[in-house]
Write an enzyme that holds these catalytic residues in place. Structure first.
Site, PDB file in Angstrom:
ATOM      1  N   GLY A  66      60.813  60.350  64.202  1.00  0.00           N
ATOM      2  CA  GLY A  66      59.881  60.677  63.104  1.00  0.00           C
ATOM      3  C   GLY A  66      59.079  61.751  62.393  1.00  0.00           C
ATOM      4  O   GLY A  66      59.171  61.808  61.104  1.00  0.00           O
TER       5      GLY A  66
ATOM      6  N   ASN B  53      47.559  63.310  65.758  1.00  0.00           N
ATOM      7  CA  ASN B  53      48.026  62.965  67.622  1.00  0.00           C
ATOM      8  C   ASN B  53      47.121  63.257  68.978  1.00  0.00           C
ATOM      9  O   ASN B  53      47.233  62.997  69.964  1.00  0.00           O
ATOM     10  CB  ASN B  53      49.439  63.028  67.465  1.00  0.00           C
ATOM     11  CG  ASN B  53      49.284  64.640  67.110  1.00  0.00           C
ATOM     12  OD1 ASN B  53      49.388  65.121  65.470  1.00  0.00           O
ATOM     13  ND2 ASN B  53      49.632  65.957  67.727  1.00  0.00           N
TER      14      ASN B  53
ATOM     15  N   GLN C 145      50.993  57.677  65.027  1.00  0.00           N
ATOM     16  CA  GLN C 145      50.545  57.026  66.554  1.00  0.00           C
ATOM     17  C   GLN C 145      50.212  56.152  65.721  1.00  0.00           C
ATOM     18  O   GLN C 145      49.702  55.671  66.566  1.00  0.00           O
ATOM     19  CB  GLN C 145      49.490  58.763  66.116  1.00  0.00           C
ATOM     20  CG  GLN C 145      49.991  60.031  66.630  1.00  0.00           C
ATOM     21  CD  GLN C 145      50.238  59.888  68.181  1.00  0.00           C
ATOM     22  OE1 GLN C 145      50.151  59.078  69.243  1.00  0.00           O
ATOM     23  NE2 GLN C 145      51.293  60.378  68.445  1.00  0.00           N
TER      24      GLN C 145
ATOM     25  N   HIS D 292      59.654  56.442  70.233  1.00  0.00           N
ATOM     26  CA  HIS D 292      58.908  57.019  71.608  1.00  0.00           C
ATOM     27  C   HIS D 292      57.505  56.777  71.132  1.00  0.00           C
ATOM     28  O   HIS D 292      56.783  57.072  72.234  1.00  0.00           O
ATOM     29  CB  HIS D 292      59.596  58.415  72.204  1.00  0.00           C
ATOM     30  CG  HIS D 292      58.839  59.275  71.526  1.00  0.00           C
ATOM     31  ND1 HIS D 292      58.701  60.073  72.084  1.00  0.00           N
ATOM     32  CD2 HIS D 292      59.421  59.826  69.516  1.00  0.00           C
ATOM     33  CE1 HIS D 292      58.041  61.416  71.325  1.00  0.00           C
ATOM     34  NE2 HIS D 292      58.810  61.057  69.717  1.00  0.00           N
TER      35      HIS D 292
ATOM     36  N   THR E   5      76.960  56.768  60.568  1.00  0.00           N
ATOM     37  CA  THR E   5      76.870  55.094  61.899  1.00  0.00           C
ATOM     38  C   THR E   5      75.714  55.433  62.306  1.00  0.00           C
ATOM     39  O   THR E   5      74.938  56.073  62.982  1.00  0.00           O
ATOM     40  CB  THR E   5      78.026  55.498  62.551  1.00  0.00           C
ATOM     41  OG1 THR E   5      79.698  55.267  61.884  1.00  0.00           O
ATOM     42  CG2 THR E   5      78.261  53.422  63.158  1.00  0.00           C
TER      43      THR E   5
ATOM     44  N   CYS F 197      48.214  79.094  75.975  1.00  0.00           N
ATOM     45  CA  CYS F 197      47.780  80.226  77.009  1.00  0.00           C
ATOM     46  C   CYS F 197      48.639  81.610  76.582  1.00  0.00           C
ATOM     47  O   CYS F 197      50.152  80.751  77.138  1.00  0.00           O
ATOM     48  CB  CYS F 197      47.521  80.313  77.909  1.00  0.00           C
ATOM     49  SG  CYS F 197      46.814  81.985  78.799  1.00  0.00           S
TER      50      CYS F 197
END
Length: 386
Positions: free
Chosen positions: A71, A151, A179, A201, A237, A325
């Protein structure tokens, strides 16, 4: 240790049918798909079959799908490619403040190359107002890039309305649908999108593979130059095995039965929300649109905690926080900040994202773990006042 995976928006496991489709390309079909001999035949035909499967899943023509490494590359290809192709006509790009870094950072790069970028505000639900898009358009606007679904909080954007504005003004329209594929029906002709990003993924395919839909006639300069692979649009390729996996994943994840399962996931997510809300005596707050949201996504704020503290107490559960954090200071994500979530609220954000392998037993167990390890002590006073 038992393990419960509720981070499907970050990455999905591979479906069994995806693994089976890819397996022959590990052992047997190793040929270069661009070659002209027998070893290339299966690789070449399988690559085109995969391209057709991806195209079919979004209502596109086969030749309008270009395989990428994921993506991020597809987003970079879309933004940089259109800017390079149309920079003589204009230099203005419109996007939003809740985009993925794979859009925000290329925009930042393009500003250094002379682009003018407008970053639109969003409302408290994370949605862009189409009227703001229209007001941002200038004679120099060449590209609008607004994500299909967020997302982090799952909010769906009014893409059809935004695309209508782009079409009326002769502007190229891109959406990052990483998403959305497999969670929301998508038809590029109905949406009138020019460019659309797919990430493997996020849809039960492998990492390292994605695609960019490019409507025929859309002006765009290739991002990677070299030989004439991918119809001259992306040199290198092709990774046939991963492309086959993406094709199978897109096909299976956009089937009628798969969308039926999405409705089951929605019901499971809503049950999760209701039980959490009860457990915290109404103190829990939701991030994102209550209705116009991905069916699998639940981003909530735990009052009195940081998201990191919550997840540290339940290491069996894989989920994500909405803050980071640094040196003891909690910093909200750019998405929550753009939505106007107050820091003392948003620091407790946790995103639970469900998927095809999430069960009711998983949700029940997470509720039990939260009650036993996180909430029992903190909210004892609230329970006593119930």
């Amino acid at each position: 240790m038992e393990r419960i995976y509720l981070d499907y928006n970050a990455s999905t496991p591979l479906k069994e049918e995806v693994i089976r489709a890819m397996e022959p390309f590990i052992y047997d079909h190793f040929g270069n798909p661009s070659a002209s001999h027998w070893a290339a035949n299966k690789a070449s035909s399988s690559l085109e079959q995969a391209r057709h499967q991806v195209a079919q899943s979004i209502g596109a023509q086969t030749e309008e799908v270009i395989f990428t490494s994921g993506g991020s590359e597809a987003n970079n290809f879309a933004l940089k490619g259109v800017f390079q192709s149309l920079r003589d006509r204009g230099n203005h790009i419109i996007t939003s403040k809740v985009e993925h870094p794979a859009v925000m950072n290329p925009c930042d790069y393009l500003e250094k190359q002379g682009a003018q970028v407008t970053y639109l505000e969003v409302d408290e639900f994370g949605q862009v107002d189409p009227e703001d898009v229209e007001n941002a358009v200038t004679d120099e606007t060449i590209l609008i890039s607004i994500m299909h679904a967020n997302n982090e909080v799952g909010t769906l954007q009014p893409i059809s309305e935004i695309t209508a504005i782009a079409k009326k003004n002769g502007i190229v329209m891109h959406t990052d649908a990483s998403q959305s594929i497999g969670k929301v029906p998508i038809d590029v002709d109905q949406l009138q999108i020019d460019l659309l990003t797919v990430a493997g993924h996020k849809v039960y395919a492998p990492k390292g593979i994605g695609a960019l839909y490019i409507r025929q006639g859309t002006p765009i300069e290739p991002l990677i130059h070299g030989a004439g692979h991918e119809m001259g649009m992306r040199a290198g390729t092709e990774n046939v095995m991963l492309a086959v996996g993406l094709g199978e994943a897109c096909s299976s994840s956009t089937s009628t039965s798969s969308f039926h399962q999405i409705e089951e996931i929605r019901q499971l997510r809503d049950k999760f929300w209701e039980r959490l809300h009860r457990l915290l005596h109404g103190q829990l707050t939701l991030n994102g649109h209550p209705d116009e949201r991905l069916a699998n996504t639940l981003s909530v704020n735990f009052p009195g905690f940081t998201g990191e503290e919550v997840l540290r107490q339940i290491p069996e559960v894989a989920a994500s926080t909405g803050s980071a954090c640094h040196s003891g200071n909690v910093q909200l994500s750019s998405v929550l900040k753009a939505m106007g979530v107050e820091e003392h609220v948003g620091k407790g954000a946790v995103r639970f994202s469900l998927g095809h392998y999430t069960t009711e037993k998983d949700i029940d167990r997470v509720i039990d773990l939260l009650e036993e390890r996180v909430l029992q002590r903190k909210y004892q006073d609230l329970k006593m006042n119930d």
